[in-house]
Structure formats: C-alpha cells, structure tokens
Design an enzyme around this catalytic site. Structure first.
Site, mmCIF file in Angstrom:
data_model
loop_
_atom_site.group_PDB
_atom_site.id
_atom_site.type_symbol
_atom_site.label_atom_id
_atom_site.label_comp_id
_atom_site.label_asym_id
_atom_site.label_seq_id
_atom_site.Cartn_x
_atom_site.Cartn_y
_atom_site.Cartn_z
ATOM 1 N N SER A 1 3.102 -9.382 -1.323
ATOM 2 C CA SER A 1 4.516 -9.500 -0.974
ATOM 3 C C SER A 1 5.114 -10.870 -1.222
ATOM 4 O O SER A 1 6.307 -10.978 -1.452
ATOM 5 C CB SER A 1 4.715 -9.110 0.485
ATOM 6 O OG SER A 1 3.974 -9.961 1.335
ATOM 7 N N HIS B 1 5.137 -2.975 -1.891
ATOM 8 C CA HIS B 1 5.916 -3.547 -3.001
ATOM 9 C C HIS B 1 5.583 -2.916 -4.346
ATOM 10 O O HIS B 1 5.936 -3.462 -5.388
ATOM 11 C CB HIS B 1 5.721 -5.067 -3.043
ATOM 12 C CG HIS B 1 6.231 -5.737 -1.813
ATOM 13 N ND1 HIS B 1 7.559 -6.096 -1.649
ATOM 14 C CD2 HIS B 1 5.614 -6.059 -0.652
ATOM 15 C CE1 HIS B 1 7.718 -6.628 -0.458
ATOM 16 N NE2 HIS B 1 6.551 -6.621 0.163
ATOM 17 N N LYS C 1 11.860 -0.696 1.170
ATOM 18 C CA LYS C 1 11.990 -1.646 0.052
ATOM 19 C C LYS C 1 12.591 -0.932 -1.158
ATOM 20 O O LYS C 1 13.752 -0.563 -1.108
ATOM 21 C CB LYS C 1 10.656 -2.328 -0.178
ATOM 22 C CG LYS C 1 10.476 -3.347 0.957
ATOM 23 C CD LYS C 1 9.128 -3.823 1.255
ATOM 24 C CE LYS C 1 9.226 -4.775 2.462
ATOM 25 N NZ LYS C 1 7.972 -4.997 3.128
HETATM 26 C C1 LIG Z 1 7.510 -5.126 4.512
HETATM 27 C C2 LIG Z 1 6.058 -4.913 4.534
HETATM 28 C C3 LIG Z 1 5.461 -4.122 5.509
HETATM 29 C C4 LIG Z 1 6.215 -3.595 6.705
HETATM 30 O O1 LIG Z 1 7.046 -2.547 6.379
HETATM 31 P P1 LIG Z 1 8.354 -2.320 7.293
HETATM 32 O O2 LIG Z 1 8.769 -0.939 6.970
HETATM 33 O O3 LIG Z 1 9.323 -3.371 6.866
HETATM 34 O O4 LIG Z 1 7.921 -2.493 8.702
HETATM 35 C C5 LIG Z 1 4.119 -3.855 5.400
HETATM 36 N N1 LIG Z 1 3.387 -4.389 4.401
HETATM 37 C C6 LIG Z 1 3.932 -5.182 3.473
HETATM 38 C C7 LIG Z 1 3.074 -5.727 2.395
HETATM 39 C C8 LIG Z 1 5.274 -5.470 3.505
HETATM 40 O O5 LIG Z 1 5.799 -6.286 2.602
#
Ligand SMILES: *Cc1c(COP(=O)(O)O)cnc(C)c1O
Length: 404
Positions: free
Chosen positions: A193, A221, A252
């Site tokens: 990330s 991601h 995302k």
């Molecule tokens: C954003 C993210 C999460 C958490 O997901 P949310 O739906 O925002 O709680 C988990 N793992 C990674 C690698 C992330 O970037």
C-alpha cells in the site's frame, strides 16, 4: 473528580500531542467539500488530487451513484442489526455470490471494512501455539490481527523469500518437535500500500506449499487492476485454488466501501460463527452492498477494461513526468508511486509546498511507514488526464532559486 493537575486526562493528552508535534508526526484532518475525483475542493480551493485510492475513478461515477440511489429506494438506509440477528438482506448475499464468482472461490463473506475482515479472520485461523509469518511492510490491520491471534509472530524483510524460507524451516522444526499439530500461516499483500510494489506471488505460493503452510493475501490495492477480469494478482499469476484466504476492500479501486474474505465454504462458515467483527457488528448498509455488486459487474466488464487501460496510460505518463523532473521511479506498473524523502519534517514541508501550488499529495510518515522512511505517496487514477500530469510536472520542477 481529581483536581490534581498531573492526573488530568486532558493535560496528559496535551503532552502526548506536543510530543507528536515535536517529532513531526502530528496529524490532523482535512475536509473535502466535493466528491472524490481528479480535482477536489478543500476550504473553497480547488486542488489536483493525487491522494485517493479511487484508482478507476468509480467513487463519483454516474453508474455507481445510480445503483446506490436505486438500492436506497428499494431497501432503505439502515441494515437494522448484525447479519445473524436480523440485518442480512439480499444485497449482502448477492455481493458475496458476486465476489466468490469473481475471485474463483467457493464462498465469500462481506464485512463493514477491510480492517474488520482482517481482525475477524486471522484469530480464527491460528491461535496460541501456532505460527504467523508476515512481510515487514504488511498493513496495520493484519499486524493487529496477527497479534490478537496469540500465535507466535515471525517477520521477514519485505519480499525476501530467503528469509521467509528460513522462517518456514524454523516452523517445520517446531512442528517436528511438537506432540500436537502446529498451524503455520503466511500473510502478505499482493500490491503493497505504501510502496506500490508487487509480491513475488508465484514463488511465495510454491514456497508455502513446499512447507505445508497456508497463505493469506490482502488484495486491497490489486483488486480492480490486475488479472484478466481484474480480480487481482491471484488471477494475474494464475494461482487461484492455491491460496487459502483472499481478502480485500471495496473502498479503493471498487469505489465503494466494505471488506471481504474469499475462500472455502468451511472457512466462510467458520467466520460466520466466530469472526467477532462480523458477529457483533451491524451489517453493512444494504445500499453499500448493492452498489458494490454493481461495481464488481462494471469492473469485470467492458468499463473496467477501459478504465484500467486509461489508468495504466496515466501511470506511464506520470512516471515519465517523474523521470523528466529527475525523480527515480520503480519499474513496476502500479497506481501507487512513492516519492521517497526520508526525514519526516522534510516530507511534510514538501507536501505543504505542493499544496500551495495546488496539488494534494499526502506525506506518509511513521507509523504508517518506518521512521526515517517518510515519503510523498502519489496515487494515480483513471480519472486523471493530461492537464493533471502537466500540473504535476510544473509543481515538481523546482525553479533554480528554489534549489538549495
Ligand atoms: C486500506 C487497506 C485495508 C483496510 O481496508 P478498509 O476497507 O479501508 O478498512 C487493508 N489492507 C490494506 C493493504 C489496505 O491498504
């Protein structure tokens, strides 16, 4: 109530905040007055946005807004209770069917966030006496989940397969000495990330199989961008059926909100019974689930293909900008491009300087990344165009008098 000034909550908190500030680690919130997009409005100012994970530009799309409005008309707003009480509604089931079909697993379970999915899952797969082996750059939610499980934690340097193998050998030795079975779980992200690089997934899968360990991958991601139908890196590397647990977020590239776990029917049935963040939490909004169903359909289909092509074209364009302004860039094609700075204050200063020039690019600091590894994190979206990349080039090109 105590009147001792040294035992006053607010003054203790104030001292902690001062410490954060002195270390250049204090954070504060910024409020957007507009939807997510290539440009956003903050305090009346329009800024070019390189900070969002809305990689395919779906968060403010007419298609998803339409799906959300339709679902609100049909199902109302709240979900009323947790799924096991009275909160499970047809969009939740449709979403899980759509996710399992897309990811190629027997079953799926949706959570209100990716964080909740991680926390609900790892402690039900391993426990005290077991072993969890994680990549050093793993997301905070998975680290917390691994710690909560009570299993012994082993960390390998980022993407270092040799070190992973030596941990697996250590685990194998523990197993051979033990009179009861020891579970071994390896947890990785497929696209990291804050660095934007990819896991060597094929080698990882070979390795964990050789040592009889299980693999959990976080595709937060990668979902929406990798693989023929854009379901993620597991699809891209052709290792479906060889990964025990796939997790991700719908917040995302999918442009909505919520987390999920995909895996075997038994895994999902166990989580329905035991995952505390699922059992003891109100179900996600039915409209959110319905919107995510539509997002899966769109991302798998023609629109997803077009948006991904546009995204990769923009990623190439932005990388060329960075090469022209003499920033070194990685070779991996990823929507996340870190501009490494190192010092926390220097990263903040650079972010402020860019903000003054109209660009929103977040400074990422400890504890999101290690101390002394602060950076600007540029995230590229299919919503960006040539105008945004030109503005980035202009802002990053320092005038001769700006160079010290
Ligand atoms: C954003 C993210 C999460 C958490 O997901 P949310 O739906 O925002 O709680 C988990 N793992 C990674 C690698 C992330 O970037």
């Amino acid at each position: 109530m105590s009147s001792d000034p040294d035992n006053n909550l607010d003054s203790m908190l104030s001292a902690e905040l001062d410490q954060l500030s002195e270390a250049s680690l204090l954070r504060s919130l910024r409020t957007l007055e507009s939807p997510q997009g290539a440009r956003v409005q903050i305090e009346g100012r329009e800024l070019i946005n390189f900070s969002s994970n809305d990689y395919l530009g779906l968060a403010d799309s007419a298609e998803l807004k339409g799906a959300a409005i339709e679902a609100i008309e049909k199902y109302g707003v709240g979900s009323g209770a947790s799924r096991l009480i009275c909160g499970g509604m047809s969009p939740h089931v449709e979403l899980e069917d759509a996710l399992a079909d897309w990811k190629g697993t027997e079953a799926a379970l949706s959570f209100s966030s990716g964080f909740a999915a991680a926390i609900g899952t790892i402690p039900n797969v391993v426990g005290s006496g077991d072993i969890v082996i994680i990549d050093k750059l793993l997301h905070a939610c998975l680290i917390d989940a691994a710690r909560q499980s009570g299993a012994t934690l082993r960390v390998f340097s980022h993407n270092d397969l040799n070190q992973l193998e030596s941990h697996l050998q250590w685990a194998e030795k523990k197993r051979s000495e033990s009179s009861h079975p020891i579970r071994v779980l390896v947890v990785i992200e497929t696209v990291y990330s804050m660095d934007g690089d990819l896991a060597p997934l094929l080698n990882l899968v070979d390795l964990k199989e050789r040592y009889g360990a299980w693999l959990m991958v976080d595709e937060a991601h990668a979902t929406g961008m990798f693989g023929e139908t854009r379901s993620g890196l597991v699809e891209e590397f052709g290792v479906r059926g060889r990964v025990e647990i796939q997790m991700g977020t719908l917040g995302k590239a999918m442009g909505v909100s919520g987390g999920y776990i995909c895996g075997s029917r038994n895994l999902i049935d166990l989580l329905i019974n035991r995952a505390r963040s699922f059992v003891f939490s109100t179900a996600p909004l039915p409209s959110t689930a319905a919107t995510a169903v539509e997002s899966v359909r769109l991302v798998r289909g023609k629109l997803g293909g077009e948006r991904r092509s546009k995204l990769w074209a923009m990623v190439d364009e932005i990388k060329n900008v960075l090469i022209r302004v003499e920033q070194s860039v990685g070779t991996v094609r990823s929507p996340i491009i870190p501009l490494m700075i190192g010092d926390e204050q220097a990263a903040m200063d650079r972010a402020v300087e860019l903000l003054e020039k109209g660009l929103l690019i977040p400074a990422i600091r400890y504890p999101t990344v290690a101390r002394g590894k602060a950076r600007l994190r540029l995230s590229v979206s299919a919503a960006h165009g040539f105008e945004e990349s030109q503005a980035l080039e202009a802002a990053l090109t320092r005038e001769p008098e700006e160079i010290d």
